[in-house]
Every structure is written in structure tokens, then in C-alpha cells.
Design a protein around this motif. Structure first.
Motif, PDB file in Angstrom:
ATOM      1  N   ASN A   1       0.824  -1.212   0.000  1.00  0.00           N
ATOM      2  CA  ASN A   1       0.000   0.000   0.000  1.00  0.00           C
ATOM      3  C   ASN A   1       0.856   1.260   0.000  1.00  0.00           C
ATOM      4  O   ASN A   1       0.577   2.226  -0.717  1.00  0.00           O
ATOM      5  CB  ASN A   1      -0.910   0.022   1.232  1.00  0.00           C
TER       6      ASN A   1
ATOM      7  N   SER B   1      -8.999  -2.078  -4.135  1.00  0.00           N
ATOM      8  CA  SER B   1      -7.846  -2.872  -3.708  1.00  0.00           C
ATOM      9  C   SER B   1      -8.266  -4.021  -2.799  1.00  0.00           C
ATOM     10  O   SER B   1      -7.812  -5.160  -2.965  1.00  0.00           O
ATOM     11  CB  SER B   1      -6.844  -1.960  -2.985  1.00  0.00           C
TER      12      SER B   1
ATOM     13  N   PHE C   1      -9.521  -4.876 -10.041  1.00  0.00           N
ATOM     14  CA  PHE C   1      -8.954  -3.632  -9.513  1.00  0.00           C
ATOM     15  C   PHE C   1      -8.967  -2.490 -10.526  1.00  0.00           C
ATOM     16  O   PHE C   1      -9.432  -1.383 -10.219  1.00  0.00           O
ATOM     17  CB  PHE C   1      -7.522  -3.866  -9.019  1.00  0.00           C
TER      18      PHE C   1
END
Length: 238
Positions: free
Chosen positions: A36, A126, A172
Motif C-alpha cells: 500500500n 484494492s 482492480f
């Protein structure tokens, strides 16, 4: 009485986790959280645009493969939900901290926001993509092992990654970037990510094979998922 004792002991073993599994789970969570953070950096590799998350995110799929191969789908299911929960917690805490006004003398507000101010749309995309991709990866690994036995670990490691990463990318990119990036550009981005992440798995495969062999030898485990439920919600059914 002897059979009852053996059954009780067997149940206790299946409902527990080893130290090595715990360590792999910690590494899995760290990889997801690090991905991330690293995603905020854009990298140009010749004509290809990448994000820094590519450095570490594929490691989570390799760990998923190792856990599913050694401990089975049920332990992999626990691993995936644990990673999801820890990553979600990290993103929420980061968003809260980002929303709190900084001290008057602090000058790094823009930089902090760039890293921790993950847009809700991208965060949701995500999380959804991660769950689908990870569970598909584990399911393919489990089913192929039931079919092939001890043979063809390399094939199932690579194929499970292709299926998992494909699902991850298909979910995604449209959810996160649809309407932002031209639709005609999305297929190329998705295919590129799948190819690069699969190549990552192939390059790391000799190490993965050695790790799996060492884990099986140390743990005395080589689980085959016969007669189990693949329901992703049965988290604590170990």
C-alpha cells in the motif's frame, strides 16, 4: 478410550497453528501493508509504467502458495482474512491520522497525504481485488494438488498465480481507474501487471520450492484438502 483420546488430540492439532505459520502470517501482513505504501511511487521501466508495490505485493502470492501447499486451503483462508483485516486496520488508521489537522509548525502535510490519503474508491477496489485474487489463487493450488499429488508443484504455483493475479487485475483496474484512465488503455495495463507478477513468481520459484520442502520436513505436514468446505466465510474452521 484410546480412539477418543486420539481423535481429541487430532482435533486439537488441526485447530491450532504452528510458530512457522504465525511467522508466515506476519510476513504476509507486512507485505500487504508495505505494498500500500509503495504503490504511491511511480516507476518507469523503459516504456512500461509501474508502481513500487510490484516489488513486494507478489511475495504475498508466494506466501499464499507456500501456506496452501504445506498447511492446506483452510489455513490459507485464515491467512487471507488475517491479511485483509490487518491491511484494513492500517488503511483506516492512516486515513484517520491524515484527516487530523497537523501542527502549525509541521510542513509535511502534502507528503503525508500523498502516502496515507488513499482515495476511498482505490482502497475499496484494492480490498475487493485482493480477496478475489487471493482466494482464487488458494483454490487453484488446493484443487491442483488434489489432482496431481506431490507432483507438479511448480505448475500449480505458476498457474494459481496467473488465475489469482488475473482476477485481481480484472477487478482492480476498472473499479479503481475506470473513467480516469481511457478504457482502451485498461486491458494493456491489466495484462502487463499479470505478466510481470507471474514472471516474479517464476524467478522466485527455485527459492519457493526449497522453502516448501523445508517447511514440510520441519512441520511434518503435507495437507491434502479432501472433503473440506471451500466456503470463504468459514474462517475458523481449521
Amino acid at each position: 478410550m484410546t480412539n477418543l483420546f486420539k481423535n481429541k488430540k487430532m482435533k486439537q492439532k488441526t485447530q491450532s497453528v504452528s510458530v512457522l505459520f504465525m511467522l508466515f502470517s506476519i510476513l504476509f501482513c507486512v507485505c500487504l501493508i508495505a505494498a500500500n505504501l509503495l504503490e504511491t511511487k511511480q516507476i518507469a521501466a523503459g516504456p512500461i509504467s509501474l508502481t513500487g508495490g510490484l516489488i513486494v505485493f507478489p511475495v504475498s502470492y508466494i506466501i499464499n502458495d507456500c501456506v496452501c501447499e504445506v498447511w492446506g486451503y483452510r489455513k490459507a483462508r485464515l491467512l487471507i482474512w488475517t491479511g485483509f483485516a490487518m491491511n484494513f486496520f492500517f488503511v483506516i488508521v492512516g486515513a484517520i491520522c491524515d484527516a487530523i489537522p497537523g501542527a502549525p509548525y509541521w510542513t509535511n502535510e502534502a507528503g503525508f497525504h500523498a502516502i496515507f490519503g488513499l482515495a476511498p474508491r482505490i482502497a475499496a477496489a484494492s480490498f475487493i481485488a485482493f480477496l478475489f485474487g487471493s482466494f482464487i489463487n488458494a483454490y487453484v493450488m488446493s484443487k491442483m494438488k488434489l489432482r496431481d499429488g506431490k507432483r507438479r508443484f511448480s505448475a500449480r504455483a505458476i498457474l494459481s498465480t496467473i488465475f489469482g493475479e488475473s482476477a485481481d487485475s480484472i477487478i482492480f483496474f476498472p473499479l479503481a481507474l475506470g473513467g480516469v484512465v481511457p478504457m482502451e488503455a485498461l486491458p494493456g495495463m491489466m495484462v502487463g501487471q499479470v505478466i510481470l507478477k507471474t514472471l516474479y513468481e517464476v524467478v522466485a520459484l527455485p527459492v519457493t520450492i526449497r522453502v516448501v520442502k523445508a517447511l514440510k520436513r520441519h512441520e511434518g505436514e503435507d495437507v491434502y484438502d479432501e472433503g473440506i468446505s471451500y466456503n470463504v466465510l468459514k474462517v475458523f474452521q481449521l
